[in-house]
Design an enzyme around this catalytic site. Structure first.
Site, PDB file in Angstrom:
ATOM      1  N   TYR A 118       0.981  -1.245   0.175  1.00 34.20           N
ATOM      2  CA  TYR A 118      -0.057   0.105   0.122  1.00 34.20           C
ATOM      3  C   TYR A 118       0.919   1.216  -0.024  1.00 34.20           C
ATOM      4  O   TYR A 118       1.666   1.296   0.843  1.00 34.20           O
ATOM      5  CB  TYR A 118      -0.983   0.149   1.246  1.00 34.20           C
ATOM      6  CG  TYR A 118      -2.526  -0.084   0.837  1.00 34.20           C
ATOM      7  CD1 TYR A 118      -3.084   0.741   0.012  1.00 34.20           C
ATOM      8  CD2 TYR A 118      -3.206  -1.017   0.950  1.00 34.20           C
ATOM      9  CE1 TYR A 118      -4.089   0.684  -0.375  1.00 34.20           C
ATOM     10  CE2 TYR A 118      -4.431  -1.353   0.557  1.00 34.20           C
ATOM     11  CZ  TYR A 118      -5.102  -0.448  -0.271  1.00 34.20           C
ATOM     12  OH  TYR A 118      -6.148  -0.440  -0.676  1.00 34.20           O
ATOM     13  N   GLU A 132      -0.459   4.652  -0.654  1.00 33.38           N
ATOM     14  CA  GLU A 132      -1.333   5.946  -0.905  1.00 33.38           C
ATOM     15  C   GLU A 132      -0.487   7.117  -0.791  1.00 33.38           C
ATOM     16  O   GLU A 132       0.342   7.379   0.291  1.00 33.38           O
ATOM     17  CB  GLU A 132      -2.651   5.973  -0.178  1.00 33.38           C
ATOM     18  CG  GLU A 132      -3.722   5.065  -0.486  1.00 33.38           C
ATOM     19  CD  GLU A 132      -4.796   5.192   0.372  1.00 33.38           C
ATOM     20  OE1 GLU A 132      -4.892   5.913   1.395  1.00 33.38           O
ATOM     21  OE2 GLU A 132      -5.756   4.414   0.220  1.00 33.38           O
ATOM     22  N   ASP A 192      -5.828  13.952 -25.167  1.00 34.29           N
ATOM     23  CA  ASP A 192      -5.629  12.812 -24.786  1.00 34.29           C
ATOM     24  C   ASP A 192      -5.134  11.724 -25.925  1.00 34.29           C
ATOM     25  O   ASP A 192      -5.875  11.691 -27.089  1.00 34.29           O
ATOM     26  CB  ASP A 192      -7.214  12.178 -24.560  1.00 34.29           C
ATOM     27  CG  ASP A 192      -7.197  10.649 -24.307  1.00 34.29           C
ATOM     28  OD1 ASP A 192      -6.316   9.975 -24.403  1.00 34.29           O
ATOM     29  OD2 ASP A 192      -8.414  10.511 -23.985  1.00 34.29           O
ATOM     30  N   THR A 208      -3.213   6.501 -22.301  1.00 28.73           N
ATOM     31  CA  THR A 208      -3.116   5.113 -21.830  1.00 28.73           C
ATOM     32  C   THR A 208      -1.472   4.724 -21.804  1.00 28.73           C
ATOM     33  O   THR A 208      -1.010   5.305 -22.741  1.00 28.73           O
ATOM     34  CB  THR A 208      -3.978   4.316 -22.522  1.00 28.73           C
ATOM     35  OG1 THR A 208      -3.832   4.249 -23.864  1.00 28.73           O
ATOM     36  CG2 THR A 208      -5.305   4.204 -22.174  1.00 28.73           C
ATOM     37  N   LYS A 225      -1.282   1.010 -25.672  1.00 33.02           N
ATOM     38  CA  LYS A 225      -1.694   0.951 -26.852  1.00 33.02           C
ATOM     39  C   LYS A 225      -0.246   0.997 -27.877  1.00 33.02           C
ATOM     40  O   LYS A 225       0.378   0.281 -27.749  1.00 33.02           O
ATOM     41  CB  LYS A 225      -2.839   2.149 -27.099  1.00 33.02           C
ATOM     42  CG  LYS A 225      -4.140   1.930 -26.361  1.00 33.02           C
ATOM     43  CD  LYS A 225      -5.161   2.722 -26.622  1.00 33.02           C
ATOM     44  CE  LYS A 225      -6.255   2.431 -25.638  1.00 33.02           C
ATOM     45  NZ  LYS A 225      -7.305   3.480 -25.592  1.00 33.02           N
ATOM     46  N   ARG A 283      -1.015  -2.499 -19.063  1.00 31.52           N
ATOM     47  CA  ARG A 283      -2.461  -1.700 -19.003  1.00 31.52           C
ATOM     48  C   ARG A 283      -2.633  -0.601 -17.832  1.00 31.52           C
ATOM     49  O   ARG A 283      -2.370  -0.988 -16.965  1.00 31.52           O
ATOM     50  CB  ARG A 283      -3.524  -2.744 -18.812  1.00 31.52           C
ATOM     51  CG  ARG A 283      -5.036  -2.288 -19.003  1.00 31.52           C
ATOM     52  CD  ARG A 283      -5.780  -3.350 -19.214  1.00 31.52           C
ATOM     53  NE  ARG A 283      -5.437  -3.975 -20.436  1.00 31.52           N
ATOM     54  CZ  ARG A 283      -5.930  -3.750 -21.575  1.00 31.52           C
ATOM     55  NH1 ARG A 283      -6.843  -2.595 -21.774  1.00 31.52           N
ATOM     56  NH2 ARG A 283      -5.607  -4.412 -22.966  1.00 31.52           N
TER      57      ARG A 283
HETATM   58  C1  LIG Z   1      -8.425   3.782 -25.041  1.00 31.82           C
HETATM   59  C2  LIG Z   1      -8.752   5.328 -24.763  1.00 31.82           C
HETATM   60  C3  LIG Z   1      -9.103   5.769 -23.534  1.00 31.82           C
HETATM   61  C4  LIG Z   1      -9.378   4.870 -22.271  1.00 31.82           C
HETATM   62  O1  LIG Z   1      -8.466   3.992 -21.826  1.00 31.82           O
HETATM   63  P1  LIG Z   1      -9.018   2.805 -20.891  1.00 31.82           P
HETATM   64  O2  LIG Z   1      -7.801   2.399 -20.248  1.00 31.82           O
HETATM   65  O3  LIG Z   1      -9.670   1.792 -21.713  1.00 31.82           O
HETATM   66  O4  LIG Z   1      -9.688   3.293 -19.749  1.00 31.82           O
HETATM   67  C5  LIG Z   1      -9.273   7.190 -23.318  1.00 31.82           C
HETATM   68  N1  LIG Z   1      -9.208   7.936 -24.522  1.00 31.82           N
HETATM   69  C6  LIG Z   1      -8.901   7.561 -25.550  1.00 31.82           C
HETATM   70  C7  LIG Z   1      -8.780   8.519 -26.632  1.00 31.82           C
HETATM   71  C8  LIG Z   1      -8.650   6.155 -25.792  1.00 31.82           C
HETATM   72  O5  LIG Z   1      -8.354   5.744 -27.115  1.00 31.82           O
END
Ligand SMILES: *Cc1c(COP(=O)(O)O)cnc(C)c1O
Length: 430
Positions: free
Chosen positions: A54, A56, A200, A226, A229, A235
């Site tokens: 933990y 936090e 994002d 994220t 990807k 993840r």
């Molecule tokens: C995949 C994605 C997310 C969310 O990611 P998670 O890990 O699945 O919650 C947010 N914004 C964009 C543009 C994404 O492609």
């Protein structure tokens, strides 16, 4: 890699299913653009005893004792994230991309404030203001889309919407957009209307890290992503930001915190408790991998592969949204094939080619049975496939989509997929 000896002894049922999933990934062509294959080193870090701890709080400011090593690991992850993306501040604790976005909004918005983001059906993400998502429920969300002719983002249209609606934050970035995003243009519009600029980059983080796509960290207040990807890590999510709040004069009198502090408190205690330090260690490993010179080659190959695949699909008569791709992702419009995207994606899955059905801009069909199929090349590129394989795979995809009920053809394609995947292992001795 370990042989899962203890796992198999403890729970044969789950062990067997994991073995089957390893086989499915190995024997399939993964073309889902949001998926990738993390390295052994990343998998190993993610399965360490750090999951027991933990922690936090933040490095050297924890609510638990015993964090001396965890502090160092998290600090390394933070420093590498800043270096990789040329960011002033990094928070590496968000459990996912959605959590990163939730915390980012919470840091600078009050419930009811206005967000301008990309329409889900035009390629935006759920967290950019979809009605069914927390973002659409907690905030007043307005959307921009793509131009009907070009199927691309039109900055003049966004400026017009922004000036009329005066949102408190403009969110750029997408989950199903095959073209470059003009982040400079977004930052400029946000400045003109005194709004926060947030990008994002979840899908394109790997490309942004090596400047094959414009990197928004230099002129955006907040950048979320994220890590799993194109970046090819575990993840999870991270938030990058400026230290100072560009709209401080408006929000500051009763809230003297910097933007960096607001983001950290929005993540914890705002929306999360204990961070996943085993995943943070895996993020640190991933950032180190992404800082190596061969990561640039990898990202270049992702784009070359996507373009080779797009060309093959087009030469087979398939229509691609916007006519092609600048990044890792392609959106196929199935309308003129007289099938839906779901029928197409399901038929491809039957031959072990994994894609996902997706809405296309101005789609008249519902999200669960839309007109498009979304594909991408990060995972195949990680396996070492190059342009010649993309031509083969593009032809296989076209063959199936043009004749989805032909079982003989499916059997032939399944064999070809097996021949191909046998040559390109996801892991050599898993
Ligand atoms: C995949 C994605 C997310 C969310 O990611 P998670 O890990 O699945 O919650 C947010 N914004 C964009 C543009 C994404 O492609």
């Amino acid at each position: 890699m370990n042989n899962y000896f203890n796992l198999s002894k403890c729970d044969q049922l789950v062990f067997d299913l994991i073995q089957k999933e390893i086989r499915r990934q190995q024997e399939g062509l993964i073309l889902i653009p949001s998926e990738n294959i993390a390295s052994y080193a990343v998998l190993e870090a993610a399965s360490t005893v750090l999951t027991n701890k933990y922690s936090e709080g933040y490095p050297h400011h924890r609510y638990y004792t015993g964090n001396q090593y965890i502090d160092e690991i998290e600090q390394i992850a933070i420093d590498r994230a800043k270096l990789l993306f040329k960011a002033e501040h990094a928070n590496v604790q968000p459990h996912s991309g959605s959590s990163a976005n939730m915390a980012a909004y919470m840091a600078v918005l009050n419930p009811g404030d206005k967000i301008l983001g990309m329409d889900l059906s035009h390629g935006g993400h759920l967290t950019h203001g979809a009605k069914v998502n927390f973002s659409g429920k907690l905030y007043q969300c307005i959307a921009y889309g793509v131009n009907k002719e070009t199927e691309q983002i039109d900055m003049d249209e966004i400026r017009a919407i922004a000036q009329k609606e005066k949102p408190k934050i403009i969110v750029s970035g997408a989950t199903a957009y095959p073209r470059l995003i003009d982040f400079d243009g977004f930052a400029k519009i946000a400045k003109e209307i005194n709004a926060y600029a947030m990008a994002d980059i979840s899908h394109i983080a790997g490309l942004c890290a090596v400047d094959l796509h414009p990197n928004p960290t230099s002129n955006h207040d907040i950048v979320t992503t994220t890590t799993h990807k194109t970046l090819r890590g575990p993840r999870g999510g991270i938030i990058l930001s400026k230290i100072e709040d560009s709209l401080k004069e408006i929000y500051s009198p009763d809230n003297p915190k910097t933007l960096a502090q607001k983001i950290d408190s929005a993540v914890m205690p705002g929306i999360q408790g204990g961070p996943l330090e085993h995943i943070i260690a895996a993020k640190a490993i991933n950032f180190q991998e992404a800082l190596q010179i061969n990561f640039i080659e990898y990202q270049k190959q992702i784009i070359s592969n996507a373009q080779a695949l797009a060309k093959t699909l087009t030469s087979n008569g398939l229509r691609l949204v916007s006519g092609g791709t600048d990044n890792h992702l392609i959106l196929i419009d199935c309308t003129n094939l007289q099938i839906t995207g779901k029928e197409g994606a399901d038929s491809l899955a039957e031959v072990n080619i994994y894609t996902n059905f997706n809405k296309i801009p101005f789609d008249t069909r519902p999200a669960l049975n839309p007109s498009g199929i979304r594909i991408g090349t990060p995972s195949l590129t990680t396996r070492g496939m190059k342009e010649p394989e993309m031509v083969i795979i593009g032809n296989l995809i076209a063959e199936i989509l043009k004749d989805i009920n032909n079982e003989t053809k499916k059997e032939q394609v399944r064999k070809k997929v097996k021949e191909l995947t046998d040559q390109y292992s996801i892991y050599t001795n898993l």
